[in-house]
Design a protein around this motif. Sequence first.
Motif, mmCIF file in Angstrom:
data_model
loop_
_atom_site.group_PDB
_atom_site.id
_atom_site.type_symbol
_atom_site.label_atom_id
_atom_site.label_comp_id
_atom_site.label_asym_id
_atom_site.label_seq_id
_atom_site.Cartn_x
_atom_site.Cartn_y
_atom_site.Cartn_z
ATOM 1 N N PHE A 416 0.821 -1.214 0.000
ATOM 2 C CA PHE A 416 0.000 0.000 0.000
ATOM 3 C C PHE A 416 0.853 1.261 0.000
ATOM 4 C CE2 PHE A 416 -3.284 -3.006 1.308
ATOM 5 C CZ PHE A 416 -4.347 -2.570 0.536
ATOM 6 N N ARG A 417 2.057 1.187 0.570
ATOM 7 C CA ARG A 417 2.956 2.342 0.496
ATOM 8 C C ARG A 417 3.373 2.582 -0.954
ATOM 9 N NH1 ARG A 417 7.739 1.281 3.923
ATOM 10 N NH2 ARG A 417 8.657 0.347 2.065
ATOM 11 N N SER A 418 3.716 1.503 -1.665
ATOM 12 C CA SER A 418 4.071 1.624 -3.083
ATOM 13 C C SER A 418 2.873 2.079 -3.903
ATOM 14 C CB SER A 418 4.592 0.287 -3.620
ATOM 15 O OG SER A 418 5.769 -0.098 -2.964
ATOM 16 N N LEU A 419 1.689 1.556 -3.540
ATOM 17 C CA LEU A 419 0.472 1.955 -4.242
ATOM 18 C C LEU A 419 0.218 3.441 -4.060
ATOM 19 C CD1 LEU A 419 -1.986 0.897 -5.860
ATOM 20 C CD2 LEU A 419 -3.164 0.591 -3.674
ATOM 21 N N GLY A 420 0.402 3.929 -2.826
ATOM 22 C CA GLY A 420 0.237 5.360 -2.571
ATOM 23 C C GLY A 420 1.204 6.179 -3.396
ATOM 24 N N GLY A 421 2.465 5.709 -3.487
ATOM 25 C CA GLY A 421 3.443 6.429 -4.288
ATOM 26 C C GLY A 421 3.099 6.429 -5.763
ATOM 27 N N THR A 422 2.673 5.274 -6.280
ATOM 28 C CA THR A 422 2.343 5.166 -7.699
ATOM 29 C C THR A 422 1.146 6.027 -8.063
ATOM 30 O OG1 THR A 422 3.142 2.888 -7.646
ATOM 31 C CG2 THR A 422 1.847 3.546 -9.563
ATOM 32 N N ILE A 423 0.082 5.900 -7.280
ATOM 33 C CA ILE A 423 -1.116 6.706 -7.544
ATOM 34 C C ILE A 423 -0.813 8.181 -7.323
ATOM 35 C CG2 ILE A 423 -3.461 7.200 -6.753
ATOM 36 C CD1 ILE A 423 -3.794 4.243 -6.152
ATOM 37 N N GLY A 424 -0.048 8.469 -6.268
ATOM 38 C CA GLY A 424 0.280 9.859 -5.972
ATOM 39 C C GLY A 424 1.027 10.519 -7.111
ATOM 40 N N GLU A 463 8.644 32.961 -18.901
ATOM 41 C CA GLU A 463 8.376 33.514 -17.572
ATOM 42 C C GLU A 463 7.002 33.073 -17.072
ATOM 43 O OE1 GLU A 463 8.694 35.736 -14.037
ATOM 44 O OE2 GLU A 463 10.168 34.970 -15.473
ATOM 45 N N ILE A 464 6.002 33.085 -17.967
ATOM 46 C CA ILE A 464 4.652 32.639 -17.597
ATOM 47 C C ILE A 464 4.686 31.172 -17.163
ATOM 48 C CG2 ILE A 464 2.363 32.095 -18.526
ATOM 49 C CD1 ILE A 464 2.609 34.618 -20.272
ATOM 50 N N THR A 465 5.418 30.338 -17.904
ATOM 51 C CA THR A 465 5.512 28.915 -17.573
ATOM 52 C C THR A 465 6.204 28.711 -16.231
ATOM 53 O OG1 THR A 465 5.635 28.356 -19.931
ATOM 54 C CG2 THR A 465 6.381 26.691 -18.373
ATOM 55 N N ARG A 466 7.260 29.484 -15.981
ATOM 56 C CA ARG A 466 7.998 29.365 -14.724
ATOM 57 C C ARG A 466 7.103 29.688 -13.530
ATOM 58 N NH1 ARG A 466 10.844 32.546 -11.428
ATOM 59 N NH2 ARG A 466 10.390 34.419 -12.634
ATOM 60 N N VAL A 467 6.342 30.767 -13.649
ATOM 61 C CA VAL A 467 5.428 31.159 -12.568
ATOM 62 C C VAL A 467 4.323 30.120 -12.391
ATOM 63 C CG1 VAL A 467 3.737 32.885 -11.830
ATOM 64 C CG2 VAL A 467 5.917 33.618 -12.853
ATOM 65 N N ALA A 468 3.776 29.656 -13.516
ATOM 66 C CA ALA A 468 2.691 28.672 -13.448
ATOM 67 C C ALA A 468 3.153 27.376 -12.795
ATOM 68 C CB ALA A 468 2.158 28.388 -14.850
ATOM 69 N N TYR A 469 4.375 26.967 -13.099
ATOM 70 C CA TYR A 469 4.879 25.721 -12.517
ATOM 71 C C TYR A 469 5.064 25.853 -11.007
ATOM 72 C CZ TYR A 469 6.875 21.096 -12.945
ATOM 73 O OH TYR A 469 7.077 19.746 -12.858
ATOM 74 N N GLY A 470 5.520 27.027 -10.544
ATOM 75 C CA GLY A 470 5.651 27.243 -9.103
ATOM 76 C C GLY A 470 4.310 27.163 -8.397
ATOM 77 N N ASP A 471 3.281 27.793 -8.993
ATOM 78 C CA ASP A 471 1.940 27.752 -8.393
ATOM 79 C C ASP A 471 1.372 26.337 -8.397
ATOM 80 O OD1 ASP A 471 2.143 30.480 -8.070
ATOM 81 O OD2 ASP A 471 0.974 30.977 -9.871
ATOM 82 N N ALA A 472 1.591 25.614 -9.499
ATOM 83 C CA ALA A 472 1.061 24.253 -9.612
ATOM 84 C C ALA A 472 1.727 23.314 -8.609
ATOM 85 C CB ALA A 472 1.267 23.727 -11.035
ATOM 86 N N THR A 473 3.029 23.485 -8.380
ATOM 87 C CA THR A 473 3.726 22.651 -7.405
ATOM 88 C C THR A 473 3.150 22.851 -6.009
ATOM 89 O OG1 THR A 473 5.755 22.807 -8.723
ATOM 90 C CG2 THR A 473 5.989 22.062 -6.447
ATOM 91 N N ALA A 474 2.840 24.099 -5.670
ATOM 92 C CA ALA A 474 2.215 24.364 -4.377
ATOM 93 C C ALA A 474 0.873 23.657 -4.255
ATOM 94 C CB ALA A 474 2.033 25.876 -4.190
ATOM 95 N N GLN A 475 0.109 23.651 -5.332
ATOM 96 C CA GLN A 475 -1.208 23.019 -5.301
ATOM 97 C C GLN A 475 -1.115 21.523 -5.035
ATOM 98 O OE1 GLN A 475 -3.652 22.475 -8.998
ATOM 99 N NE2 GLN A 475 -5.054 23.865 -7.958
ATOM 100 N N ILE A 476 -0.155 20.837 -5.658
ATOM 101 C CA ILE A 476 -0.088 19.391 -5.468
ATOM 102 C C ILE A 476 0.431 19.041 -4.068
ATOM 103 C CG2 ILE A 476 0.192 18.938 -7.928
ATOM 104 C CD1 ILE A 476 3.139 18.400 -7.410
ATOM 105 N N PHE A 477 1.250 19.914 -3.480
ATOM 106 C CA PHE A 477 1.687 19.636 -2.112
ATOM 107 C C PHE A 477 0.582 19.913 -1.096
ATOM 108 C CE2 PHE A 477 6.143 19.751 -3.728
ATOM 109 C CZ PHE A 477 6.501 18.498 -3.254
ATOM 110 N N LEU A 478 -0.316 20.823 -1.436
ATOM 111 C CA LEU A 478 -1.495 21.008 -0.576
ATOM 112 C C LEU A 478 -2.365 19.753 -0.593
ATOM 113 C CD1 LEU A 478 -2.814 24.675 -1.045
ATOM 114 C CD2 LEU A 478 -1.945 23.586 1.044
ATOM 115 N N LEU A 479 -2.510 19.141 -1.765
ATOM 116 C CA LEU A 479 -3.254 17.885 -1.850
ATOM 117 C C LEU A 479 -2.545 16.788 -1.054
ATOM 118 C CD1 LEU A 479 -4.193 17.901 -5.660
ATOM 119 C CD2 LEU A 479 -5.704 18.370 -3.719
#
Length: 518
Positions: A416-424, A463-479
């Motif tokens: 289940f730990r591996s499953l969590g990692g794979t699905i995550g 620059e737009i992509t760089r900013v968007a990627y930073g915001d998106a990374t924050a979103q997935i860590f909130l999840l």
Amino acid sequence: MSAAVNESSSTDTTPTSRRQVLKALSGLFIALFVSTLSSTVVSSALPKIIGAVHGSQTQYTWVVTATLLTTTATTPIWGKLADLFSKKTLVQAAIAIFVLGTLACGMSQTAGQLIAARALQGVGVGGVQALVQITLAAMIPPRERGRYSGYLSSVTATSTIGGPLLGGVIVDTSWLGWRWCFFIGLPIAAVALFMLQRTLKLPLVRRENVKIDYLGATLIAAGVSVLLIWVSFVDDSFAWASWQTAVMVGGGLALIAAAVWVESRASEPVVPLAIVKQRTTALAIVGSLSVGTAMFGAAVFLSQYFQVSRGHSPTEAGLMTIPMMAGILVASTVAGRLISRTGKIKPFVILGTCLLLVGLAGLGTIDDKTPMVFLSASMLCVGMGVGMTLQNFVLVVQNAVPLKDVGAASSTVSFFRSLGGTIGVSVLGAVLARHVQDQVAREMASAGLSGGGGAAQSPAVQEITRVAYGDATAQIFLLSAAAAVLAVVAAVLLKPVSLRSSLDLQRPSAEKPTKAIG
């Protein structure tokens, strides 16, 4: 090491016997390190690897997913085999399979060959990861095992988090090339096999009328594989609400339901349902799902964040995760020693899950300009949380089951730990990609930029992509932080117990160990 060391029930292990145990475990730790490293070492190198073998974006994802899928699907099977046959022979077989898969990866000429080789490699990885924990449980009582679980946790997490760093160094070194992301593991695996043959000696438990549940194993592997394949493709190759989703989810659930029915009637089930239904095991499974998501997610997405959003090289991105590796090493070692000294494990698991939650919540607030001090503090908390929980959820379950079931119980939690990692990794990766795509499209439209031609490479779009990627990374860590809440709840609900000082709950009279075998 003698059988006497293996079967010792003393809570006080002398320095001599500790040296004997560490010597016996050296080959296992080396095998665990190289097999776990193989899962993430390609993270930083994937763009160059896919370009070299002329692969597509879908194949890019599958180079990672293929290994995680077969690792996850085969873990409970390896665990059950360990309850029936020689653990030493099985771990040697797993390393041999890993070596064959690794060699095939390094020699691959096409993306299809590489994906198939990675799938074979994952079968060996699943065996090594499950059997190392099981072998440890067969040698050392739970009370003393906390000390060695700390070492085990350090090896697992360091190789997982350090994989992208090593991969970055390899692809940034012109005279090596991407194939050495795979070849570098071969001599290490050879050393592990040599050490195992020389140092690992376990008492052999002979069992009469052994029956292997081939049908249950097949159904479990097939059901999990179908669901993981769906997770990998959904929202990319087809929509969430589509006939493909209905077929794959329905088929996967039907296969798992059939597996449950078979397991409930099998005389030697691959996953004993009686163990899974126990409160301790169920809570450990919930906690392991969350820890797996955090560990693999941090390894994959932080490396990409530092490269895409902060503009660092693969090597620099790997170096920036050092605070997380330091947290894992220190916390797992210190917690392991304290657990062995006190016999108490619940307080450390609770503290670890809380630190994991705090760290992920901190990473959930980052953007493309977040100070490195704050990032380091958050990564340190995540690392300490992983270090204090990664192996201790397994140890909790091992303490609650008899020795004859420790293989199936340990591998179930690892599964289940591996499953969590794979699905995550799959789900969070899909969320990240969609967030970046939508935000870039929105910002480009607002700025009056076109998505085609040279505009895609213009400084404004970068620059737009760089900013968007930073915001998106924050979103997935909130999840990920939301998932960590479940780990905290699971840790709090665990029954407070003292780790036992004997190898087994009771020695079945029909299963007496013979002399130690090499």
